[in-house]
Design a protein around this motif. Structure first.
Motif, PDB file in Angstrom:
ATOM      1  N   ALA A  51      -3.627   0.612  -4.210  1.00  0.00           N
ATOM      2  CA  ALA A  51      -3.244  -0.686  -4.431  1.00  0.00           C
ATOM      3  C   ALA A  51      -2.229  -1.973  -4.020  1.00  0.00           C
ATOM      4  O   ALA A  51      -2.003  -2.809  -4.924  1.00  0.00           O
ATOM      5  CB  ALA A  51      -2.755  -1.025  -6.356  1.00  0.00           C
ATOM      6  N   LEU A  52      -1.250  -1.502  -3.696  1.00  0.00           N
ATOM      7  CA  LEU A  52      -0.231  -1.982  -3.096  1.00  0.00           C
ATOM      8  C   LEU A  52      -0.805  -2.540  -2.334  1.00  0.00           C
ATOM      9  O   LEU A  52      -0.779  -3.731  -1.170  1.00  0.00           O
ATOM     10  CB  LEU A  52       0.856  -1.147  -3.151  1.00  0.00           C
ATOM     11  CG  LEU A  52       1.792  -0.581  -4.023  1.00  0.00           C
ATOM     12  CD1 LEU A  52       3.163  -0.100  -3.766  1.00  0.00           C
ATOM     13  CD2 LEU A  52       2.524  -2.308  -4.655  1.00  0.00           C
ATOM     14  N   PHE A  53      -1.648  -1.876  -1.328  1.00  0.00           N
ATOM     15  CA  PHE A  53      -1.824  -2.386   0.085  1.00  0.00           C
ATOM     16  C   PHE A  53      -3.042  -3.783  -0.180  1.00  0.00           C
ATOM     17  O   PHE A  53      -2.586  -4.706   0.618  1.00  0.00           O
ATOM     18  CB  PHE A  53      -3.102  -1.301   0.539  1.00  0.00           C
ATOM     19  CG  PHE A  53      -4.431  -1.996   1.440  1.00  0.00           C
ATOM     20  CD1 PHE A  53      -4.017  -1.636   2.944  1.00  0.00           C
ATOM     21  CD2 PHE A  53      -5.424  -2.090   0.922  1.00  0.00           C
ATOM     22  CE1 PHE A  53      -5.163  -2.075   3.950  1.00  0.00           C
ATOM     23  CE2 PHE A  53      -6.632  -2.157   2.066  1.00  0.00           C
ATOM     24  CZ  PHE A  53      -6.279  -2.432   3.549  1.00  0.00           C
ATOM     25  N   PHE A  54      -3.536  -4.010  -1.136  1.00  0.00           N
ATOM     26  CA  PHE A  54      -4.456  -4.411  -1.627  1.00  0.00           C
ATOM     27  C   PHE A  54      -3.532  -6.085  -2.316  1.00  0.00           C
ATOM     28  O   PHE A  54      -3.853  -7.184  -2.223  1.00  0.00           O
ATOM     29  CB  PHE A  54      -5.605  -4.581  -3.072  1.00  0.00           C
ATOM     30  CG  PHE A  54      -6.830  -3.510  -2.429  1.00  0.00           C
ATOM     31  CD1 PHE A  54      -7.567  -4.522  -1.251  1.00  0.00           C
ATOM     32  CD2 PHE A  54      -7.510  -2.585  -2.544  1.00  0.00           C
ATOM     33  CE1 PHE A  54      -8.848  -3.577  -1.035  1.00  0.00           C
ATOM     34  CE2 PHE A  54      -8.295  -1.616  -1.995  1.00  0.00           C
ATOM     35  CZ  PHE A  54      -8.730  -2.159  -1.833  1.00  0.00           C
ATOM     36  N   LEU A  55      -2.318  -5.523  -2.200  1.00  0.00           N
ATOM     37  CA  LEU A  55      -1.689  -6.178  -3.557  1.00  0.00           C
ATOM     38  C   LEU A  55      -0.935  -7.612  -2.149  1.00  0.00           C
ATOM     39  O   LEU A  55      -0.814  -8.525  -2.061  1.00  0.00           O
ATOM     40  CB  LEU A  55      -0.582  -6.663  -4.408  1.00  0.00           C
ATOM     41  CG  LEU A  55      -1.629  -5.682  -5.069  1.00  0.00           C
ATOM     42  CD1 LEU A  55      -0.078  -4.977  -6.080  1.00  0.00           C
ATOM     43  CD2 LEU A  55      -2.184  -6.930  -6.688  1.00  0.00           C
ATOM     44  N   PHE A  56      -0.794  -6.478  -0.577  1.00  0.00           N
ATOM     45  CA  PHE A  56      -0.152  -7.198   0.169  1.00  0.00           C
ATOM     46  C   PHE A  56      -1.344  -8.107   0.565  1.00  0.00           C
ATOM     47  O   PHE A  56      -0.273  -8.432   1.673  1.00  0.00           O
ATOM     48  CB  PHE A  56       0.585  -6.341   1.107  1.00  0.00           C
ATOM     49  CG  PHE A  56       2.044  -5.584   0.194  1.00  0.00           C
ATOM     50  CD1 PHE A  56       2.952  -6.748   0.195  1.00  0.00           C
ATOM     51  CD2 PHE A  56       2.390  -4.743  -0.502  1.00  0.00           C
ATOM     52  CE1 PHE A  56       4.668  -6.801  -0.166  1.00  0.00           C
ATOM     53  CE2 PHE A  56       3.600  -4.097  -1.378  1.00  0.00           C
ATOM     54  CZ  PHE A  56       4.823  -5.146  -1.127  1.00  0.00           C
ATOM     55  N   ILE A  57      -2.203  -7.560   1.048  1.00  0.00           N
ATOM     56  CA  ILE A  57      -2.968  -7.905   1.604  1.00  0.00           C
ATOM     57  C   ILE A  57      -3.482  -9.273   1.391  1.00  0.00           C
ATOM     58  O   ILE A  57      -3.189 -10.053   1.114  1.00  0.00           O
ATOM     59  CB  ILE A  57      -4.728  -7.484   2.190  1.00  0.00           C
ATOM     60  CG1 ILE A  57      -4.707  -5.753   2.785  1.00  0.00           C
ATOM     61  CG2 ILE A  57      -5.775  -8.103   2.262  1.00  0.00           C
ATOM     62  CD1 ILE A  57      -4.359  -6.592   4.433  1.00  0.00           C
ATOM     63  N   ALA A  82       2.879 -14.212   7.321  1.00  0.00           N
ATOM     64  CA  ALA A  82       1.893 -13.613   6.852  1.00  0.00           C
ATOM     65  C   ALA A  82       1.065 -12.618   6.971  1.00  0.00           C
ATOM     66  O   ALA A  82       1.129 -11.374   6.711  1.00  0.00           O
ATOM     67  CB  ALA A  82       0.302 -14.227   6.691  1.00  0.00           C
ATOM     68  N   TRP A  83       1.607 -12.583   8.733  1.00  0.00           N
ATOM     69  CA  TRP A  83       1.100 -11.432   9.388  1.00  0.00           C
ATOM     70  C   TRP A  83       2.363 -10.437   9.087  1.00  0.00           C
ATOM     71  O   TRP A  83       1.939  -9.523   9.273  1.00  0.00           O
ATOM     72  CB  TRP A  83       1.546 -11.490  10.899  1.00  0.00           C
ATOM     73  CG  TRP A  83       0.821 -12.615  11.565  1.00  0.00           C
ATOM     74  CD1 TRP A  83      -0.725 -12.429  11.168  1.00  0.00           C
ATOM     75  CD2 TRP A  83       1.296 -14.025  12.920  1.00  0.00           C
ATOM     76  NE1 TRP A  83      -0.432 -14.041  11.938  1.00  0.00           N
ATOM     77  CE2 TRP A  83      -0.023 -14.555  13.083  1.00  0.00           C
ATOM     78  CE3 TRP A  83       2.252 -13.884  13.468  1.00  0.00           C
ATOM     79  CZ2 TRP A  83      -0.032 -15.672  14.241  1.00  0.00           C
ATOM     80  CZ3 TRP A  83       2.381 -14.481  14.860  1.00  0.00           C
ATOM     81  CH2 TRP A  83       1.043 -15.688  14.575  1.00  0.00           C
ATOM     82  N   ILE A  88       3.094  -4.881   6.121  1.00  0.00           N
ATOM     83  CA  ILE A  88       3.337  -4.364   5.096  1.00  0.00           C
ATOM     84  C   ILE A  88       2.081  -2.963   4.722  1.00  0.00           C
ATOM     85  O   ILE A  88       2.229  -2.053   3.773  1.00  0.00           O
ATOM     86  CB  ILE A  88       4.337  -4.893   3.794  1.00  0.00           C
ATOM     87  CG1 ILE A  88       5.597  -5.402   4.650  1.00  0.00           C
ATOM     88  CG2 ILE A  88       4.674  -3.704   2.303  1.00  0.00           C
ATOM     89  CD1 ILE A  88       6.927  -6.355   3.660  1.00  0.00           C
ATOM     90  N   SER A  89       0.673  -3.855   4.516  1.00  0.00           N
ATOM     91  CA  SER A  89      -0.074  -3.880   3.515  1.00  0.00           C
ATOM     92  C   SER A  89      -0.860  -1.892   4.524  1.00  0.00           C
ATOM     93  O   SER A  89      -1.074  -1.747   4.161  1.00  0.00           O
ATOM     94  CB  SER A  89      -1.568  -4.427   4.298  1.00  0.00           C
ATOM     95  OG  SER A  89      -1.627  -4.769   4.601  1.00  0.00           O
ATOM     96  N   GLN A 117       7.165   3.071  12.309  1.00  0.00           N
ATOM     97  CA  GLN A 117       5.521   1.456  13.139  1.00  0.00           C
ATOM     98  C   GLN A 117       5.562   0.440  12.201  1.00  0.00           C
ATOM     99  O   GLN A 117       5.160  -1.044  13.014  1.00  0.00           O
ATOM    100  CB  GLN A 117       4.167   2.289  12.960  1.00  0.00           C
ATOM    101  CG  GLN A 117       3.341   1.549  13.295  1.00  0.00           C
ATOM    102  CD  GLN A 117       1.407   1.873  12.582  1.00  0.00           C
ATOM    103  OE1 GLN A 117       1.256   3.638  12.870  1.00  0.00           O
ATOM    104  NE2 GLN A 117       0.874   1.514  12.416  1.00  0.00           N
ATOM    105  N   LEU A 118       5.905   0.330  11.455  1.00  0.00           N
ATOM    106  CA  LEU A 118       6.714  -1.111  10.518  1.00  0.00           C
ATOM    107  C   LEU A 118       7.202  -1.686  11.188  1.00  0.00           C
ATOM    108  O   LEU A 118       7.312  -2.725  11.327  1.00  0.00           O
ATOM    109  CB  LEU A 118       7.018  -0.046   9.027  1.00  0.00           C
ATOM    110  CG  LEU A 118       7.417  -1.537   7.693  1.00  0.00           C
ATOM    111  CD1 LEU A 118       6.304  -2.666   8.193  1.00  0.00           C
ATOM    112  CD2 LEU A 118       7.820  -1.349   6.361  1.00  0.00           C
ATOM    113  N   MET A 119       8.572  -0.992  11.989  1.00  0.00           N
ATOM    114  CA  MET A 119       9.585  -1.782  11.816  1.00  0.00           C
ATOM    115  C   MET A 119       9.088  -2.782  13.703  1.00  0.00           C
ATOM    116  O   MET A 119      10.032  -3.244  13.992  1.00  0.00           O
ATOM    117  CB  MET A 119      11.149  -0.859  12.198  1.00  0.00           C
ATOM    118  CG  MET A 119      12.186  -0.209  10.928  1.00  0.00           C
ATOM    119  SD  MET A 119      13.095   0.188  11.328  1.00  0.00           S
ATOM    120  CE  MET A 119      11.995   2.398  11.749  1.00  0.00           C
ATOM    121  N   ALA A 120       8.895  -1.183  14.027  1.00  0.00           N
ATOM    122  CA  ALA A 120       8.243  -1.732  15.418  1.00  0.00           C
ATOM    123  C   ALA A 120       7.146  -2.893  14.806  1.00  0.00           C
ATOM    124  O   ALA A 120       7.709  -3.896  16.139  1.00  0.00           O
ATOM    125  CB  ALA A 120       7.293  -0.899  16.567  1.00  0.00           C
TER     126      ALA A 120
END
Length: 224
Positions: A51-57, A82-83, A88-89, A117-120
């Motif tokens: 759900a969070l994946f979709f909300l961030f997308i 946006a990127w 985050i998504s 990976q997120l930080m990079a």
């Protein structure tokens, strides 16, 4: 150099109007999917992360669409925002499959990898300010983590949910190819717009895959 399609709307100069509109169409679909998944009474931990994946997308699509349509007013920083939201998504999608990893040491390693990976990815966006950061992050996150974890889980339990997640991720290769090959009808409805429309269908597949009631979670599923 090809001229950027521009229209006037309520006294504003709107650039790439179809890219703006189709981006917001993707956002609308993702917000609906995310809301339905998050507030589903049968939602488990994995479904919450999807759900969070979709909300961030959705947030990324709103921001990206605004950047395309109103670049004269919001500037290129909206593209970068946006990127970052897209990154985050992808991170949320990785956390969604994390509970499927049964060995604690492996699960801990993958979790740390996802955070790094997120930080990079975030640093890459801020330093290089290029869409390729999103592309690489998506490949690593979805093809490198989500699919292998889902595939391993399906191989052991034959659960339909993992299979659908794999199919959902692979369908997103279609809009990626459209974007990569720049398949366009004309400058007013270009590869961005076509890929966005196709993406809505791909996200619907992923939405169906994310629902907890596709299969009851087998005994091997653990908490993240």
């Amino acid at each position: 150099m090809q001229e950027i399609p521009t229209i006037e709307l309520l006294g504003l100069q709107v650039t790439e109007p179809m890219t703006w509109i189709t981006n917001w169409m993707v956002a609308t679909a993702c917000f609906v999917f995310g809301h339905k998944l998050f507030y589903d009474e049968q939602a488990d931990l994995s479904q919450k992360f999807w759900a969070l994946f979709f909300l961030f997308i959705g947030a990324a699509s709103i921001t990206g669409g605004t950047a395309h349509g109103f670049i004269h007013y919001v500037g290129h920083k909206f593209h970068q925002a946006a990127w970052l939201l897209s990154g985050i998504s992808i991170f949320c999608a990785q956390l969604a499959v994390l509970p499927l990893i049964e060995k604690p040491k492996v699960r801990s390693f993958v979790r740390i990898f996802c955070y790094v990976q997120l930080m990079a990815m975030s640093a890459s966006v801020l330093i290089f300010q290029h869409f390729s950061s999103v592309l690489i992050d998506s490949i690593v996150g979805l093809i490198g983590v989500v699919i292998p974890v889902s595939l391993a889980h399906y191989a052991r339990y034959k659960d339909r949910r993992s299979a659908l997640v794999i199919v959902g991720v692979l369908t997103n290769l279609v809009p990626a190819i459209i974007h990569l090959l720049k398949i366009s009808i004309n400058q007013w409805f270009n590869f961005n717009d076509i890929s966005h429309v196709v993406m809505i269908g791909c996200f619907y597949v992923m939405y169906k895959a994310a629902k907890a009631d596709v299969n009851q979670a087998p005994a091997g599923v653990v908490n993240a």
